[in-house]
Motif scaffolding. Structure first.
Motif, PDB file in Angstrom:
ATOM      1  N   GLY A 237       0.816  -1.203   0.000  1.00 37.36           N
ATOM      2  CA  GLY A 237       0.000   0.000   0.000  1.00 37.36           C
ATOM      3  C   GLY A 237       0.854   1.259   0.000  1.00 37.36           C
ATOM      4  N   TRP A 238       0.192   2.385   0.312  1.00 39.42           N
ATOM      5  CA  TRP A 238       0.906   3.648   0.427  1.00 39.42           C
ATOM      6  C   TRP A 238       1.584   3.720   1.789  1.00 39.42           C
ATOM      7  CZ3 TRP A 238       1.818   6.961  -3.412  1.00 39.42           C
ATOM      8  CH2 TRP A 238       1.005   6.893  -4.550  1.00 39.42           C
ATOM      9  N   PHE A 239       2.791   4.240   1.815  1.00 40.36           N
ATOM     10  CA  PHE A 239       3.521   4.380   3.073  1.00 40.36           C
ATOM     11  C   PHE A 239       4.463   5.572   2.946  1.00 40.36           C
ATOM     12  CE2 PHE A 239       5.881   1.573   0.297  1.00 40.36           C
ATOM     13  CZ  PHE A 239       7.177   2.035   0.374  1.00 40.36           C
ATOM     14  N   GLY A 240       4.901   6.064   4.069  1.00 43.43           N
ATOM     15  CA  GLY A 240       5.832   7.179   4.048  1.00 43.43           C
ATOM     16  C   GLY A 240       5.899   7.888   5.387  1.00 43.43           C
ATOM     17  N   GLY A 241       6.558   9.010   5.390  1.00 43.06           N
ATOM     18  CA  GLY A 241       6.689   9.779   6.613  1.00 43.06           C
ATOM     19  C   GLY A 241       7.543  11.004   6.378  1.00 43.06           C
ATOM     20  N   MET A 242       7.573  11.867   7.377  1.00 40.01           N
ATOM     21  CA  MET A 242       8.426  13.046   7.303  1.00 40.01           C
ATOM     22  C   MET A 242       8.754  13.498   8.714  1.00 40.01           C
ATOM     23  SD  MET A 242       6.893  16.145   8.301  1.00 40.01           S
ATOM     24  CE  MET A 242       7.679  17.332   7.254  1.00 40.01           C
ATOM     25  N   SER A 243       9.828  14.252   8.829  1.00 38.97           N
ATOM     26  CA  SER A 243      10.205  14.851  10.110  1.00 38.97           C
ATOM     27  C   SER A 243      10.769  16.234   9.843  1.00 38.97           C
ATOM     28  CB  SER A 243      11.241  13.984  10.837  1.00 38.97           C
ATOM     29  OG  SER A 243      12.496  14.032  10.175  1.00 38.97           O
ATOM     30  N   TYR A 244      10.523  17.126  10.784  1.00 40.08           N
ATOM     31  CA  TYR A 244      11.099  18.468  10.704  1.00 40.08           C
ATOM     32  C   TYR A 244      11.604  18.851  12.081  1.00 40.08           C
ATOM     33  CZ  TYR A 244      11.667  23.502  10.490  1.00 40.08           C
ATOM     34  OH  TYR A 244      12.196  24.763  10.583  1.00 40.08           O
ATOM     35  N   GLN A 245      12.848  19.284  12.139  1.00 41.13           N
ATOM     36  CA  GLN A 245      13.476  19.664  13.407  1.00 41.13           C
ATOM     37  C   GLN A 245      13.971  21.098  13.333  1.00 41.13           C
ATOM     38  OE1 GLN A 245      16.633  17.057  14.751  1.00 41.13           O
ATOM     39  NE2 GLN A 245      17.688  18.747  15.748  1.00 41.13           N
ATOM     40  N   LEU A 246      13.616  21.881  14.342  1.00 43.33           N
ATOM     41  CA  LEU A 246      14.067  23.264  14.471  1.00 43.33           C
ATOM     42  C   LEU A 246      14.899  23.356  15.741  1.00 43.33           C
ATOM     43  CD1 LEU A 246      13.897  26.303  13.637  1.00 43.33           C
ATOM     44  CD2 LEU A 246      11.848  26.438  15.081  1.00 43.33           C
ATOM     45  N   SER A 248      18.530  25.382  17.958  1.00 38.01           N
ATOM     46  CA  SER A 248      19.372  26.552  18.188  1.00 38.01           C
ATOM     47  C   SER A 248      20.346  26.746  17.030  1.00 38.01           C
ATOM     48  CB  SER A 248      20.143  26.367  19.493  1.00 38.01           C
ATOM     49  OG  SER A 248      19.277  26.194  20.595  1.00 38.01           O
ATOM     50  N   PHE A 249      20.838  27.971  16.896  1.00 46.40           N
ATOM     51  CA  PHE A 249      21.838  28.357  15.885  1.00 46.40           C
ATOM     52  C   PHE A 249      21.305  28.204  14.463  1.00 46.40           C
ATOM     53  CE2 PHE A 249      24.062  25.930  19.345  1.00 46.40           C
ATOM     54  CZ  PHE A 249      24.219  27.027  20.183  1.00 46.40           C
ATOM     55  N   ASN A 250      19.982  28.493  14.315  1.00 45.60           N
ATOM     56  CA  ASN A 250      19.337  28.432  13.005  1.00 45.60           C
ATOM     57  C   ASN A 250      19.501  27.053  12.367  1.00 45.60           C
ATOM     58  OD1 ASN A 250      17.838  29.517  10.853  1.00 45.60           O
ATOM     59  ND2 ASN A 250      19.689  30.121   9.744  1.00 45.60           N
ATOM     60  N   THR A 251      19.248  26.038  13.183  1.00 42.72           N
ATOM     61  CA  THR A 251      19.367  24.657  12.718  1.00 42.72           C
ATOM     62  C   THR A 251      18.018  24.166  12.196  1.00 42.72           C
ATOM     63  OG1 THR A 251      21.147  24.159  14.284  1.00 42.72           O
ATOM     64  CG2 THR A 251      19.907  22.293  13.399  1.00 42.72           C
ATOM     65  N   HIS A 252      18.031  23.613  11.004  1.00 38.43           N
ATOM     66  CA  HIS A 252      16.844  23.035  10.384  1.00 38.43           C
ATOM     67  C   HIS A 252      17.235  21.685   9.785  1.00 38.43           C
ATOM     68  CE1 HIS A 252      14.751  26.988  10.484  1.00 38.43           C
ATOM     69  NE2 HIS A 252      15.979  27.461  10.283  1.00 38.43           N
ATOM     70  N   ARG A 253      16.462  20.644  10.120  1.00 34.38           N
ATOM     71  CA  ARG A 253      16.700  19.313   9.565  1.00 34.38           C
ATOM     72  C   ARG A 253      15.366  18.721   9.124  1.00 34.38           C
ATOM     73  NH1 ARG A 253      21.025  15.526  12.316  1.00 34.38           N
ATOM     74  NH2 ARG A 253      21.385  15.226  10.085  1.00 34.38           N
ATOM     75  N   THR A 254      15.305  18.299   7.876  1.00 38.33           N
ATOM     76  CA  THR A 254      14.070  17.766   7.313  1.00 38.33           C
ATOM     77  C   THR A 254      14.361  16.466   6.580  1.00 38.33           C
ATOM     78  OG1 THR A 254      13.197  19.995   6.991  1.00 38.33           O
ATOM     79  CG2 THR A 254      12.132  18.231   5.776  1.00 38.33           C
ATOM     80  N   THR A 255      13.534  15.470   6.798  1.00 35.50           N
ATOM     81  CA  THR A 255      13.583  14.237   6.014  1.00 35.50           C
ATOM     82  C   THR A 255      12.156  13.898   5.576  1.00 35.50           C
ATOM     83  OG1 THR A 255      13.285  12.771   7.929  1.00 35.50           O
ATOM     84  CG2 THR A 255      15.536  13.357   7.311  1.00 35.50           C
ATOM     85  N   ALA A 256      12.035  13.274   4.424  1.00 37.95           N
ATOM     86  CA  ALA A 256      10.718  12.880   3.928  1.00 37.95           C
ATOM     87  C   ALA A 256      10.872  11.719   2.969  1.00 37.95           C
ATOM     88  CB  ALA A 256      10.027  14.049   3.229  1.00 37.95           C
ATOM     89  N   ASP A 257       9.890  10.827   2.988  1.00 34.16           N
ATOM     90  CA  ASP A 257       9.848   9.751   2.006  1.00 34.16           C
ATOM     91  C   ASP A 257       8.410   9.344   1.772  1.00 34.16           C
ATOM     92  OD1 ASP A 257      10.357   8.294   4.804  1.00 34.16           O
ATOM     93  OD2 ASP A 257       9.344   6.868   3.467  1.00 34.16           O
ATOM     94  N   ILE A 258       8.144   8.854   0.594  1.00 32.57           N
ATOM     95  CA  ILE A 258       6.818   8.369   0.245  1.00 32.57           C
ATOM     96  C   ILE A 258       6.972   7.225  -0.748  1.00 32.57           C
ATOM     97  CG2 ILE A 258       6.509  10.033  -1.648  1.00 32.57           C
ATOM     98  CD1 ILE A 258       3.511  10.096  -0.868  1.00 32.57           C
ATOM     99  N   GLY A 259       6.100   6.239  -0.630  1.00 33.77           N
ATOM    100  CA  GLY A 259       6.199   5.098  -1.530  1.00 33.77           C
ATOM    101  C   GLY A 259       4.891   4.366  -1.682  1.00 33.77           C
ATOM    102  N   TYR A 260       4.880   3.482  -2.641  1.00 36.91           N
ATOM    103  CA  TYR A 260       3.713   2.647  -2.883  1.00 36.91           C
ATOM    104  C   TYR A 260       4.181   1.262  -3.300  1.00 36.91           C
ATOM    105  CZ  TYR A 260      -0.400   0.575  -5.030  1.00 36.91           C
ATOM    106  OH  TYR A 260      -1.420  -0.288  -5.339  1.00 36.91           O
ATOM    107  N   SER A 261       3.502   0.242  -2.782  1.00 42.05           N
ATOM    108  CA  SER A 261       3.813  -1.135  -3.141  1.00 42.05           C
ATOM    109  C   SER A 261       2.522  -1.928  -3.271  1.00 42.05           C
ATOM    110  CB  SER A 261       4.717  -1.776  -2.077  1.00 42.05           C
ATOM    111  OG  SER A 261       4.967  -3.124  -2.386  1.00 42.05           O
ATOM    112  N   SER A 262       2.498  -2.823  -4.244  1.00 40.97           N
ATOM    113  CA  SER A 262       1.336  -3.680  -4.455  1.00 40.97           C
ATOM    114  C   SER A 262       1.749  -5.135  -4.294  1.00 40.97           C
ATOM    115  CB  SER A 262       0.755  -3.454  -5.856  1.00 40.97           C
ATOM    116  OG  SER A 262      -0.210  -4.441  -6.166  1.00 40.97           O
TER     117      SER A 262
END
Length: 800
Positions: A237-246, A248-262
């Motif tokens: 089926g459909w699956f995925g996820g994401m994260s966002y981190q804010l 100190s010191f103007n730090t930004h970290r983002t990850t994301a993925d999305i997929g589909y399987s039958s």
């Protein structure tokens, strides 16, 4: 090489003879959970025949001597719904049936306390392995380097904040002595080729740490061990996820993925990416000149230390078919930019009488820049062949281009001000505008022959090819050393035999490896205007064995041994074109690696669960590869200069639900990593500890979980972690008077936070607030390189 060929021929011939029985029908396959993870020790049964088999650590099972006809197969595993499938056995000797089992959520609380985790199942094999589960860690803000530093036997030293150089050590052995993999693929052939600290934790399902003794499947010439990061798996089926981190010191970290399987068609596709940025403008204490010509301590902000990186990948293919458990192709691109604030070896001044306490000294940089980009593609093919055979193949190509830029002619102070202009450009030393390019190919083929449910043979073939050249843009004409053409070919072959005896109480894994390396370098001689060709080859053999015995359902021991070789890598042989010169005569280093491990735990269905683990280890190294630097010039080369011994003890323990929801864990490591050279440049420091390496460190943690606080099925988790590192010398401990020796001070780092998890429809969501370095301690992983003080982080994650 002839012995390798004979071994391969013997392997094929014996397995062919043992597989010849046309009257025997075989059913085999793989059992995975809904996240694509191997279901270990699942029971595959044909009830009518009263026969069955358990899956191994890779989820594979084998049913032999199945008669012709229609049979009903069922898969049973505690905590999962029983899966059934009918199969018609006729005409061919092999049938491949794969299963995906689903968690039984109707009795989840009992499932949690009664089922062994993937970590405990993997650690119960004869392999010298420790497993770090990331299910909870993925919700927190620590990067992968910080996560691994919490494990026994692991030391991770950082030269600053996010994106800084990372020195990973396993039982004292660091650098190229430890190999890194992402899903079994060498890390340099993946999206995260810039190092382990750059791998997003949210991209990892678990981390496998192999200490000293490395399975043949990795095709690795590691000396200290190997680390394999297992990614999140594909599921239906459909699956995925994401994260966002804010932070100190103007730090930004983002990850994301999305997929589909039958599951019906077998097709799947998955896309993902990440983005990191930080200014790294945290405060540090520095020693600077005062008006009287002496030194005084000032607190300043770093001003030229920003880091950014991004990357993306696309993977598609088919899975769970008769002709392929998986056939997939992945492409990726990654980019990395790092400003450089100071050299990697500044001074540290501690003079309390002058009011100076562990303050950084030296000249900062204001314009030095390192950049890197990498792209490539990987092919994966995993299949159950006819009869008793399985094949796993990984292969790929990578192009990497690294640039160092140091052409500034300004001299800066620690306040970010220009003091004066320099007559000669270059802040490190000589001006530099160097591009280094490399093209890389690799393959990892593992063929398995399952003799029966107790014995198996594995053959691993692992070639790697590298071509490297470069260009110093400040040099005109053909006489540029960076333009040298360098070729490196490594080939690691392994043969492994596994036996499970005494009703699974005893497991033995024995293996032999061959390490082969061909080196070629072509350079233009400026005096004769001819091409100089230097080349050589080496070939060595290693052996190993792992033995595990379960004394009871609560207590087991393991002993493992490997005589291993580590082939020198391209930067060690050919230099880096800047500060490290080439050494084409550099020889492999070797080591006798021994582990004696034990594990004791109470019942898995106990209300309060606890576990104790220990490991005694020894690494006896010859021909140790060491970077020898001229202190006056700052340049050097890698040399086979010494021998060394690393021996020590690791202890760890954990207890879950002391009272409902409250858990504790702790571990400690003591290692004696000593120079044992009787000749060469370090003979006068015999029996000294290897410099700049921690020898005693410990970690502790606690977590308290509260259920159903704001709504049904939500959860609050309060966590706390502490790390202690004892002081250690930066140089040889027998050199000079004790009061004048440079020393990294002892330090304690505390981290705390709170996580709120809640399920909304079909998504799992979490919000975490975290404070790292809670006490604002002055932290130095490496001498003279201060790490950030107290930092605040907010992280949101979601998964579906």
């Amino acid at each position: 090489m002839k012995y390798t060929i004979l071994s391969l021929l013997l392997f094929v011939q014996v397995s062919h003879l043992m597989g010849q029985n046309n009257n025997t029908f075989v059913i085999q396959g793989k059992v995975t959970d809904s996240f694509g993870e191997p279901a270990i020790y699942a029971h595959v049964i044909i009830d009518a025949l009263k026969t069955g088999a358990y899956t191994d650590e890779e989820g594979n099972y084998l049913l032999k001597k199945v008669p012709q006809g229609t049979h009903q197969l069922s898969v049973k595993m505690l905590g999962y719904k029983t899966q059934e499938r009918s199969v018609q056995v006729e005409n061919t000797s092999l049938f491949s049936i794969n299963f995906t089992i689903i968690e039984d959520l109707t009795n989840l609380e009992e499932i949690v306390v009664n089922t062994k985790t993937v970590k405990s199942k993997l650690e119960s094999t004869a392999k010298a392995i420790g497993v770090i589960e990331t299910k909870k860690i993925r919700l927190q803000s620590a990067d992968l380097g910080e996560v691994m530093a919490k494990s026994e036997g692991v030391s991770v030293q950082r030269s600053g904040g996010l994106g800084s150089n990372t020195r990973f050590a396993l039982n004292g052995l660091s650098g190229e002595k430890v190999r890194f993999f992402y899903d079994g693929i060498p890390l340099e052939f993946t999206l995260y080729s810039f190092g382990i600290a750059n791998v997003p934790v949210n991209a990892i399902h678990r981390i496998e740490v192999y200490k000293g003794v490395v399975p043949i499947g990795f095709g690795a010439d590691a000396l200290g061990g190997a680390v394999n990061m297992v990614p999140q798996k594909v599921h239906n089926g459909w699956f995925g996820g994401m994260s966002y981190q804010l932070g100190s010191f103007n730090t930004h970290r983002t990850t994301a993925d999305i997929g589909y399987s039958s599951d019906k068609t077998g097709f799947f596709v998955k896309a993902g990416g990440f983005y990191d940025h930080t200014d790294n403008n945290y405060k540090i204490d520095v020693a600077i000149p005062n008006d009287k010509g002496g030194l005084q301590q000032e607190t300043v902000r770093r001003f030229h230390d920003a880091y950014s990186a991004y990357g993306s990948s696309l993977r598609f293919g088919v899975r769970n078919k008769k002709w392929a458990n998986e056939l997939s192709l992945e492409s990726y691109y990654g980019d990395y930019n790092n400003e450089v604030q100071n050299s990697q070896s500044p001074q540290l001044i501690d003079q309390p009488d002058l009011g100076i306490s562990n303050a950084v000294a030296g000249i900062p940089f204001g314009e030095v820049l390192f950049t890197n980009y990498s792209l490539g593609t990987n092919l994966t093919y995993d299949v159950n062949l006819h009869d008793h055979w399985t094949l796993n193949l990984k292969a790929g190509y990578n192009y990497n281009e690294r640039k160092s830029l140091d052409i500034g002619n300004q001299l800066y102070n620690w306040f970010g001000e220009v003091i004066r202009a320099q007559n000669i450009p270059g802040e490190f030393g000589d001006a530099d505008n160097l591009i280094t390019k490399s093209e890389n190919l690799y393959a990892r083929q593992q063929t398995t022959y399952i003799i029966n449910d107790r014995y198996s043979l594995k053959l691993s073939l692992a070639p790697t090819y590298t071509y490297r050249t470069g260009d110093d843009l400040l040099i005109d004409g053909p006489f540029d050393e960076a333009l040298d053409d360098s070729y490196l070919f490594n080939f690691v072959t392994g043969l492994e035999y596994t036996a499970n005896l005494m009703e699974e109480k005893l497991q033995n894994i024995a293996f032999v490896k061959n390490y082969r390396q061909n080196i070629r370098n072509e350079s233009l001689d400026p005096s004769l205007e001819v091409i100089n060709i230097n080349k050589r080859s080496v070939s060595n053999y290693g052996v190993g064995n792992g033995l595990r015995y379960n004394w009871s359902s609560h207590f087991s021991t393991k002993i493992s041994y490997e005589y291993a070789y580590r082939l020198p890598q391209q930067n060690e042989i050919f230099g880096d074109g800047y500060q490290v010169f080439e050494n084409l005569e550099l020889q492999p280093e070797s080591s006798h690696n021994v582990n004696l491990q034990w594990n004791y735990h109470n019942n898995y269905n106990a209300v309060t669960q606890w576990q104790l683990q220990g490991n005694l280890f020894l690494r006896k190294i010859d021909n140790l590869i060491f970077l020898v630097v001229d202190p006056a010039e700052g340049f050097g080369s890698y040399q086979n200069v010494s021998s060394a011994n690393s021996q020590g003890l690791e202890l760890s323990g954990k207890i879950k639900d002391v009272v409902k929801g409250l858990s504790f864990n702790a571990n400690t490591t003591y290692q004696s990593y000593l120079n044992t050279s009787s000749e060469g440049p370090f003979a006068s420091f015999k029996n000294d500890r290897i410099p700049n390496t921690p020898y005693f460190f410990a970690n502790g943690g606690a977590e308290y979980q509260l259920q159903n606080v704001l709504k049904k099925n939500d959860q609050f988790s309060l966590f706390w972690n502490v790390r202690y590192v004892h002081s250690f010398f930066i140089g040889w401990e027998s050199a000079g008077s004790s009061q004048y020796k440079s020393e990294v001070p002892k330090q304690t780092l505390n981290t705390t936070g709170i996580t709120h998890k809640v399920d909304i429809k079909n998504t799992r969501n979490a919000l975490t607030f975290e404070v790292q370095n809670l006490m604002n301690a002055k932290i130095f992983d490496l001498y003279g390189l201060q790490r950030p003080g107290r930092t605040f982080h907010l992280k949101f994650t979601t998964q579906f």
